[in-house]
Design a protein around this motif. Sequence first.
Motif, mmCIF file in Angstrom:
data_model
loop_
_atom_site.group_PDB
_atom_site.id
_atom_site.type_symbol
_atom_site.label_atom_id
_atom_site.label_comp_id
_atom_site.label_asym_id
_atom_site.label_seq_id
_atom_site.Cartn_x
_atom_site.Cartn_y
_atom_site.Cartn_z
ATOM 1 N N VAL A 162 0.840 -1.195 0.000
ATOM 2 C CA VAL A 162 0.000 0.000 0.000
ATOM 3 C C VAL A 162 0.876 1.246 0.000
ATOM 4 C CG1 VAL A 162 -1.753 1.299 1.286
ATOM 5 C CG2 VAL A 162 -1.869 -1.208 1.162
ATOM 6 N N SER A 163 0.461 2.241 -0.785
ATOM 7 C CA SER A 163 1.188 3.514 -0.877
ATOM 8 C C SER A 163 0.329 4.650 -0.348
ATOM 9 C CB SER A 163 1.573 3.814 -2.329
ATOM 10 O OG SER A 163 2.390 2.802 -2.873
ATOM 11 N N LEU A 164 0.967 5.608 0.294
ATOM 12 C CA LEU A 164 0.288 6.834 0.709
ATOM 13 C C LEU A 164 0.380 7.840 -0.430
ATOM 14 C CD1 LEU A 164 1.648 7.203 4.362
ATOM 15 C CD2 LEU A 164 -0.659 6.537 3.686
ATOM 16 N N VAL A 165 -0.742 8.455 -0.768
ATOM 17 C CA VAL A 165 -0.749 9.434 -1.847
ATOM 18 C C VAL A 165 0.181 10.590 -1.507
ATOM 19 C CG1 VAL A 165 -2.167 11.042 -3.172
ATOM 20 C CG2 VAL A 165 -3.065 8.784 -2.569
ATOM 21 N N ALA A 166 0.285 10.939 -0.234
ATOM 22 C CA ALA A 166 1.181 12.027 0.186
ATOM 23 C C ALA A 166 2.633 11.675 -0.117
ATOM 24 C CB ALA A 166 0.997 12.299 1.675
ATOM 25 N N TYR A 178 -2.338 17.758 -6.935
ATOM 26 C CA TYR A 178 -1.945 17.475 -8.315
ATOM 27 C C TYR A 178 -1.793 15.965 -8.512
ATOM 28 C CZ TYR A 178 0.801 17.565 -12.639
ATOM 29 O OH TYR A 178 1.251 17.374 -13.923
ATOM 30 N N ALA A 179 -1.148 15.292 -7.561
ATOM 31 C CA ALA A 179 -0.980 13.837 -7.642
ATOM 32 C C ALA A 179 -2.326 13.123 -7.590
ATOM 33 C CB ALA A 179 -0.077 13.353 -6.504
ATOM 34 N N SER A 180 -3.280 13.717 -6.857
ATOM 35 C CA SER A 180 -4.603 13.093 -6.720
ATOM 36 C C SER A 180 -5.344 13.024 -8.044
ATOM 37 C CB SER A 180 -5.447 13.857 -5.695
ATOM 38 O OG SER A 180 -4.888 13.731 -4.405
ATOM 39 N N GLN A 181 -5.034 13.936 -8.962
ATOM 40 C CA GLN A 181 -5.665 13.891 -10.286
ATOM 41 C C GLN A 181 -5.273 12.606 -11.025
ATOM 42 O OE1 GLN A 181 -5.019 17.530 -12.541
ATOM 43 N NE2 GLN A 181 -4.987 18.773 -10.677
ATOM 44 N N TYR A 182 -4.001 12.236 -10.903
ATOM 45 C CA TYR A 182 -3.537 11.001 -11.545
ATOM 46 C C TYR A 182 -4.040 9.769 -10.789
ATOM 47 C CZ TYR A 182 -0.637 14.016 -14.393
ATOM 48 O OH TYR A 182 -0.212 14.965 -15.280
ATOM 49 N N ARG A 183 -4.151 9.898 -9.473
ATOM 50 C CA ARG A 183 -4.742 8.805 -8.700
ATOM 51 C C ARG A 183 -6.142 8.498 -9.209
ATOM 52 N NH1 ARG A 183 -8.654 8.185 -5.406
ATOM 53 N NH2 ARG A 183 -9.064 10.421 -5.486
ATOM 54 N N ALA A 184 -6.944 9.546 -9.407
ATOM 55 C CA ALA A 184 -8.316 9.357 -9.877
ATOM 56 C C ALA A 184 -8.344 8.719 -11.263
ATOM 57 C CB ALA A 184 -9.053 10.696 -9.891
ATOM 58 N N ARG A 185 -7.450 9.159 -12.153
ATOM 59 C CA ARG A 185 -7.393 8.604 -13.511
ATOM 60 C C ARG A 185 -7.049 7.111 -13.482
ATOM 61 N NH1 ARG A 185 -5.849 11.303 -18.136
ATOM 62 N NH2 ARG A 185 -4.002 9.973 -18.288
ATOM 63 N N LEU A 186 -6.082 6.759 -12.680
ATOM 64 C CA LEU A 186 -5.623 5.365 -12.625
ATOM 65 C C LEU A 186 -6.637 4.452 -11.934
ATOM 66 C CD1 LEU A 186 -1.918 6.174 -11.767
ATOM 67 C CD2 LEU A 186 -2.748 5.158 -13.901
ATOM 68 N N VAL A 187 -7.351 4.994 -10.956
ATOM 69 C CA VAL A 187 -8.419 4.226 -10.305
ATOM 70 C C VAL A 187 -9.539 3.957 -11.297
ATOM 71 C CG1 VAL A 187 -10.248 4.335 -8.575
ATOM 72 C CG2 VAL A 187 -7.924 4.978 -7.947
ATOM 73 N N GLU A 188 -9.888 4.976 -12.083
ATOM 74 C CA GLU A 188 -10.949 4.832 -13.077
ATOM 75 C C GLU A 188 -10.596 3.771 -14.118
ATOM 76 O OE1 GLU A 188 -13.498 7.599 -16.249
ATOM 77 O OE2 GLU A 188 -11.948 8.484 -14.978
ATOM 78 N N GLN A 189 -9.324 3.643 -14.449
ATOM 79 C CA GLN A 189 -8.889 2.653 -15.437
ATOM 80 C C GLN A 189 -8.723 1.263 -14.842
ATOM 81 O OE1 GLN A 189 -5.719 4.176 -18.270
ATOM 82 N NE2 GLN A 189 -5.759 5.897 -16.832
ATOM 83 N N GLY A 196 -8.344 2.742 1.583
ATOM 84 C CA GLY A 196 -8.619 3.620 2.701
ATOM 85 C C GLY A 196 -8.277 5.050 2.323
ATOM 86 N N ARG A 197 -8.516 5.951 3.242
ATOM 87 C CA ARG A 197 -8.311 7.375 2.945
ATOM 88 C C ARG A 197 -6.836 7.671 2.681
ATOM 89 N NH1 ARG A 197 -10.440 12.484 6.643
ATOM 90 N NH2 ARG A 197 -9.803 14.142 5.164
#
Length: 218
Positions: A162-166, A178-189, A196-197
């Motif tokens: 598991v990785s922390l987005v921070a 800014y990193a969260s935008q890519y997190r959302a894209r990769l989750v969607e794919q 978890g949070r």
Amino acid sequence: MLKRTKEAAAAYIDTTDSPKLKGLTVAQLFGLEWESAPSEQLNWRSRMNALFKGLDQYGIGLLITVDEVSASLDEMISFAATYQLFVREGKRVGLLMAGLPHQVSALLRNQTVSFLRRSVQVQRGVALAQGDLDQRVLEPTFYELSDGDLAFLRAMLEDQDVSLVADIAQRMGVASNYASQYRARLVEQGIIGTRGRGKVAFDMPHFKEFLLSKFAEA
């Protein structure tokens, strides 16, 4: 499965279940009485045995493939137990099954089909399947990713699971939002998933290993 087997074997054996005329009456009314084909009155195992017998005269066996094994299905347990009888009877039959690790483990723990634990857990088949997955799924996915997507995923590779987005944002040298935008894209794919949070991990099977190999080549 019986239907597909009959279709595949149609070039070698007669698999039709044509009705037969059982009787004819002529009285005030004209009537016909039909008799169902004998195979309709037999159970699945008996009908499969008849197919084995027909194929055996040509030296042909049967390979049964099962995708997405589910140990929760009663039909899966029943089928595996029947397959064991085919093996004991010396039928020309092979079984190739694939599924998620926890489903395969659950099936192997079932006492009814304990013989599966002694089966060869098809290393060559796994290698072939892995190569097919790399070529057909992982490789195209990799080349569809943006530079930002790849930077996010590369930053995740430093973590065991598991990785922390921070932490990912810090390694990328960007702000967390800014990193969260890519997190959302990769989750969607479907490449990564939330744990978890503020936490993510790889969801696409074998993609982490594929990336490690790909980045090592660069």
